[in-house]
Every structure is written in structure tokens, then in C-alpha cells.
Design an enzyme around this catalytic site. Structure first.
Site, PDB file in Angstrom:
ATOM      1  N   LYS A  70     139.357  12.952  50.757  1.00  0.00           N
ATOM      2  CA  LYS A  70     139.445  14.310  49.622  1.00  0.00           C
ATOM      3  C   LYS A  70     137.669  13.310  48.967  1.00  0.00           C
ATOM      4  O   LYS A  70     137.680  14.330  47.364  1.00  0.00           O
ATOM      5  CB  LYS A  70     140.458  13.837  49.122  1.00  0.00           C
ATOM      6  N   VAL A 102     144.488  19.292  51.016  1.00  0.00           N
ATOM      7  CA  VAL A 102     145.755  19.566  50.598  1.00  0.00           C
ATOM      8  C   VAL A 102     146.988  20.726  51.457  1.00  0.00           C
ATOM      9  O   VAL A 102     146.565  20.854  52.097  1.00  0.00           O
ATOM     10  CB  VAL A 102     144.782  20.069  48.848  1.00  0.00           C
ATOM     11  N   ALA A 110     147.974  18.892  54.376  1.00  0.00           N
ATOM     12  CA  ALA A 110     147.763  18.443  55.487  1.00  0.00           C
ATOM     13  C   ALA A 110     147.419  19.257  56.187  1.00  0.00           C
ATOM     14  O   ALA A 110     145.675  20.099  55.969  1.00  0.00           O
ATOM     15  CB  ALA A 110     149.130  17.566  56.287  1.00  0.00           C
ATOM     16  N   GLY A 147     153.594   6.727  59.391  1.00  0.00           N
ATOM     17  CA  GLY A 147     152.254   7.249  59.062  1.00  0.00           C
ATOM     18  C   GLY A 147     151.901   7.744  58.217  1.00  0.00           C
ATOM     19  O   GLY A 147     151.029   8.869  58.247  1.00  0.00           O
ATOM     20  N   LYS A 182     144.082  15.807  44.136  1.00  0.00           N
ATOM     21  CA  LYS A 182     144.463  16.915  46.178  1.00  0.00           C
ATOM     22  C   LYS A 182     143.750  18.340  44.141  1.00  0.00           C
ATOM     23  O   LYS A 182     143.976  19.213  44.572  1.00  0.00           O
ATOM     24  CB  LYS A 182     145.174  16.615  46.225  1.00  0.00           C
TER      25      LYS A 182
END
Length: 377
Positions: free
Chosen positions: A135, A165, A167, A221, A239
Site C-alpha cells: 500500500k 484494501v 484483500a 498469517g 487503506k
């Protein structure tokens, strides 16, 4: 065994009319990058048959080493890159592509690096399109943001970053389409972080200390390499800023009002030190939980508001208590939710909800960007 790329080189007239080779340079092979490589290698032949597109990974790099193969990497790429000498430049990748006359070039940034973005304009000028799950390029100075887009326009190149933003959720595309169509977006709000969604969805209803749920998120994760990037609110703030700039707002990162969820004594520790002391978070969050009203839960939200027809909007991230019976309160797992309010839809927002974290989901979103670019060019 001869690869499809080698066959294409040998039979340009017979095969090139049917299959277009897309040459990929992938930077970063951690959780997301490594998963993406696996996904591409597993589906190469199938995509070539179904779509007439062959995804050839000719370069893989991490922060120290670079692996190059004009005919594409094999399943042994991880062992092979570990045997490469340390030290390389992005210019080597560009020169290699030119030397071997590789076309349809895409550079993919799956790093978390704050400095790798300085190579973006170099890559664009070197005939590469860009795709990024990182990002940073969209959230540093507005001057950099504008300069990159001028370079892209000048070179007739594209830059896709749907996974910046949400995923793999189709959020940025939706906002782009609304904005380009002239729809007046008045507010965007919701749970932007799949990581923080997972933490507070579970902490609000389970009888576990906050640190235990944080360790689960790390193991799954869901967090950034340094979990404080999530807990600080910086990830949500970035985001928000990505979305604000899609609306042509000129906000800078330091103008965002951010609630940091990390107690001050833990903010300056090294990553290792912090991970060894996460239990120090427990008293603070347990106290917040104890103070909740019945049927209420904690949610960390981002909000873009104000007069979004002006040069700048109001950007804020904060931890709030909401009713467990609202859309926000009913979130499960690591789902994210985005509510887009517009002039035409009034008080009924457009809602986009779904998995908001995880290497597989993010890698699949990057894969989607690759295929969209590959289909265009």
C-alpha cells in the site's frame, strides 16, 4: 521437458496466434508472494488452455537475491534463488527483459517495503505494468502519488492494486466505477482490517486473553510481519487514504486521526521484543471488555467523511462498541465490511463484505489483477 515458453520461441507462427505470453517479475516471496507463485505455477497450463494466456514468471526477487530465467521458473525456484549471489538492482531485471526481448511485462510488488516503491517509475519507464499488494505507493506524499500516475500515463501503462484494501474483495473497482460514473460518494465506513476484525470478533465473545487471540492471528498469517502495523491503526489509515485518493482527495497520511491500540511502552520495542511481551496488552483490553454494555462488542473502524467534493475529507480510525445485532456487530472470523454511502442511495449504503485477510485470499486477489491486465494487453 520443453516448456510452453520454449515452444513459443521455436514456433512463433504456429502457436503465438493462440497463446499470449505474459512475462512476470515478482518482487517479494513471503506469505503472499510465495502463495501467489504456487498459485500461478499450479494453474499455468490450465489458464493457457482456457484463456490463451501463459503466465511466465521470468524473475523472482527478495530483498537480497534475484532469480532470472527467460523461459520461466520451475517448482524448485526456492532452492534456486537461495543459491544466487547477494545483491542486485531492479535495472538488472529491466535489462534482462530487453536482452531476451520479453514482451507484455508486469512487475508485481508483494513486499512490505517502504523503499521498493522508489523503483516503480523506473519499472514503468522500462516498459512494465505494475501490480501491488503493497500500500505504500498509494499512501505516501500526494506529490509521489501524482508523479507516478503521470509516468504511467506517459508510458501508457497501468497500475492495479485491488488488494490494497479488503484483500480479494472488489472494493476499489466498485469505488472507481461509482466515481467515474459521476456518483457523489458521501461517506465510506466499516471494518477495514481483516486482522483487527479477527481479533475483536473473537475477543468480544471468547473467554481468552487478548494476547492469545493475537498469537492465533499471527499463526494464521492474518497480521503484517510486525503486528503493530495492524494494532497501531496505520494499516487501516493507509487503506482509508487509498480510498480517499480514488475520490481524488488530496489528504496526506499525517492528517488522519488514528487511534493507536498499542500501549506506549510497547511501541518502541523491536519486533522480537514486542512478540515476547504481548501479554502486557491483556489488562488494558480486558478492562475495555468488562465495561461493555450487554449485547455489545468491540470493533475497530475506519471512516471517510466530510464534504468529499472538496480537496480533502475527514479520515479517522477508532475502536468503538457496537450492538451485536448490527451488521458490524455480526461480523465473523476475519471478515471485513465496507459501507459506501452515496447521494443516489441515501441512507441505504452499498455493502461489500467478505474475507479481509490471509495470504491465500490476498494472493488470489493479486492473481486476479494479473489476469485482468493480461486480458487487456
Amino acid at each position: 521437458m520443453e516448456t510452453l515458453v520454449q515452444a513459443l520461441h521455436k514456433q512463433p507462427t504456429a502457436v503465438n496466434t493462440e497463446v499470449k505470453v505474459i512475462n512476470l517479475a515478482l518482487f517479494g516471496h513471503g506469505l503472499v508472494g510465495g502463495t501467489l507463485i504456487s498459485q500461478i505455477l499450479e494453474s499455468q497450463q490450465n489458464i493457457a488452455k482456457r484463456k490463451g494466456i501463459y503466465l511466465n514468471i521470468f524473475a523472482v526477487a527478495n530483498s537480497k537475491r534475484l532469480l532470472l530465467n527467460e523461459n520461466g521458473i520451475s517448482n524448485q525456484w526456492l532452492d534456486q534463488i537461495s543459491q544466487q549471489p547477494e545483491g542486485y538492482s531492479v535495472q538488472q531485471v529491466i535489462d534482462f527483459a530487453k536482452q531476451h526481448q520479453l514482451e507484455n511485462l508486469i512487475a508485481v510488488d508483494n513486499t512490505a517495503s517502504t523503499t521498493f516503491i522508489n523503483n516503480y517509475e523506473l519499472l514503468v519507464n522500462g516498459d512494465f505494468h505494475l501490480i501491488s499488494s503493497n500500500k505504500i505507493a498509494n499512501t505516501i506524499s500526494f506529490k509521489f502519488y501524482q508523479s507516478l500516475r503521470e509516468t504511467l500515463h506517459k508510458n501508457n501503462k497501468e497500475y492495479l492494486y485491488e488488494t490494497n484494501v479488503g484483500a480479494g474483495l472488489p472494493l476499489i473497482d466498485t469505488i472507481k466505477l461509482l466515481h467515474l460514473s459521476g456518483e457523489n460518494i458521501t461517506k465510506i465506513t466499516g471494518v477495514f482490517s481483516g486482522t483487527l476484525s479477527y481479533l475483536f470478533n473473537n475477543f468480544s465473545v471468547e473467554n481468552q486473553p487478548f494476547s492469545a487471540i493475537l498469537q492465533q492471528a499471527i499463526a494464521n498469517g492474518y497480521t503484517e510481519p510486525d503486528p503493530r502495523e495492524d494494532l497501531s491503526g496505520n494499516d487501516v489509515a493507509r487503506k482509508l487514504l487509498v480510498l480517499a485518493r480514488e475520490l481524488e482527495l488530496e489528504n496526506e497520511f499525517d492528517e488522519i486521526k488514528i487511534q493507536n491500540l498499542i500501549p506506549e511502552p510497547l511501541q518502541a520495542l523491536s519486533v522480537t521484543e514486542f512478540l515476547n511481551q504481548t501479554d502486557k496488552l491483556d489488562p488494558y483490553y480486558q478492562d475495555l471488555k468488562n465495561k461493555l454494555e450487554p449485547n455489545h462488542v468491540l470493533r475497530y473502524v475506519g471512516e471517510l467523511s466530510g464534504d468529499l467534493q472538496q480537496a480533502k475529507g475527514i479520515l479517522e480510525t477508532k475502536l468503538i462498541a457496537v450492538s451485536a445485532f448490527t451488521a458490524l456487530g455480526q461480523l465473523k472470523g476475519s471478515d471485513s465490511i465496507f459501507e459506501i454511502y452515496t447521494e443516489s442511495y441515501g441512507d441505504n449504503p452499498i455493502i461489500i463484505q467478505g474475507a479481509g485477510a490471509g495470504a491465500k485470499v490476498t494472493a488470489r486477489g493479486v492473481f486476479g489483477d494479473i489476469l485482468r491486465l493480461a486480458s487487456k494487453n
